[in-house]
Design a protein around this motif. Structure first.
Motif: not given
Lengths: 141, 106
Positions: A52-57
């Motif tokens: 979730f964090v990686l895809t948004l980043l």
């Protein structure tokens, strides 16, 4: 505006690499959210939060250089197609030709929708028709 | 029940669509927090929906209907233009969701 000393071509290449990576992380996000079984499985849940964090980043990095409409279209397309193809590989799920056809219509629809929201493509389309109105260059999402 | 969960997940994802724009690439702290919080809630309800839906089907419906919602909310409340092109995309998504339901018990 940020100042980047690298050439525009390298920067664009990097942005597209970030976008495709974000798409891959989005597939991982979808699969791990499914695997979390309503966030009752700890390991899958932690993996899901990571994706979730990686895809948004990576998406936000890509959207610094890539038009927002085009960026979202590619990202959403990779995520949805990847989840549909890999769901049956990782989980006890089936994909029939009829289901795949309707899914293709849904995914094609959302990719089309995001592209229609593209400020860059909108400018190109309206070039002959005069200046782009403030409303046509739609809000960045 | 799974449709209700999916509906709630869609509503929060539409919120994320607008909050993410205001977060300005994670430069605005409060909108960044709102984006992550909204995304977290959307994710939780998506996971509940996926207890019933296949991931490929549930995820595609979620992300696409949210995309439709973002365009409609933008047109209704944020003075964005609902072009003919966008209407085609919306129609395709809705037709696809209905077709998928008729074709299978999902």
């Amino acid at each position: 505006m940020t100042i980047d000393s690298s050439s525009p071509r390298t920067r664009t290449g990097r942005a597209w690499a970030a976008l495709v990576t974000a798409g891959a992380f989005e597939v991982g996000y979808a699969l791990s959210v499914n695997g979390s079984a309503g966030f009752t499985d700890l390991v899958w849940s932690l993996v899901a939060i990571g994706f979730f964090v990686l895809t948004l980043l990576f998406l936000s990095i890509a959207l610094r250089s890539i038009d927002v409409g085009i960026g979202y279209a590619v990202w959403a397309g990779i995520g949805a197609v990847g989840a549909a193809l890999l769901g049956p590989v990782f989980f006890d799920e089936t994909m029939t030709p009829v289901k795949a056809l309707w899914l293709a219509l849904i995914i094609g629809g959302v990719v089309w929708l995001k592209l229609a929201d593209s400020p860059a493509l909108g400018r190109r389309a309206e070039k002959s028709g005069g200046r782009v109105s403030a409303g046509a260059a739609s809000m960045e999402l | 029940m799974s449709w209700i969960a999916l509906g709630i997940a869609v509503v929060f994802e539409v919120f994320v669509g607008f909050a993410a724009g205001k977060a300005d690439g994670f430069r605005n702290l409060w909108w960044t927090i709102a984006t992550l919080l909204g995304g977290g809630i959307a994710t939780f309800f998506l996971s509940l929906a996926l207890l019933t839906f296949d991931v490929g089907v549930g995820y595609a419906i979620w992300t696409s209907v949210a995309g439709v919602g973002i365009v409609i909310v933008g047109a209704l409340f944020f003075q964005q233009r609902l072009t003919k092109q966008k209407a085609i995309g919306i129609a395709a998504v809705i037709a696809g969701v209905i077709g998928l339901n008729l074709a299978s018990s999902v």
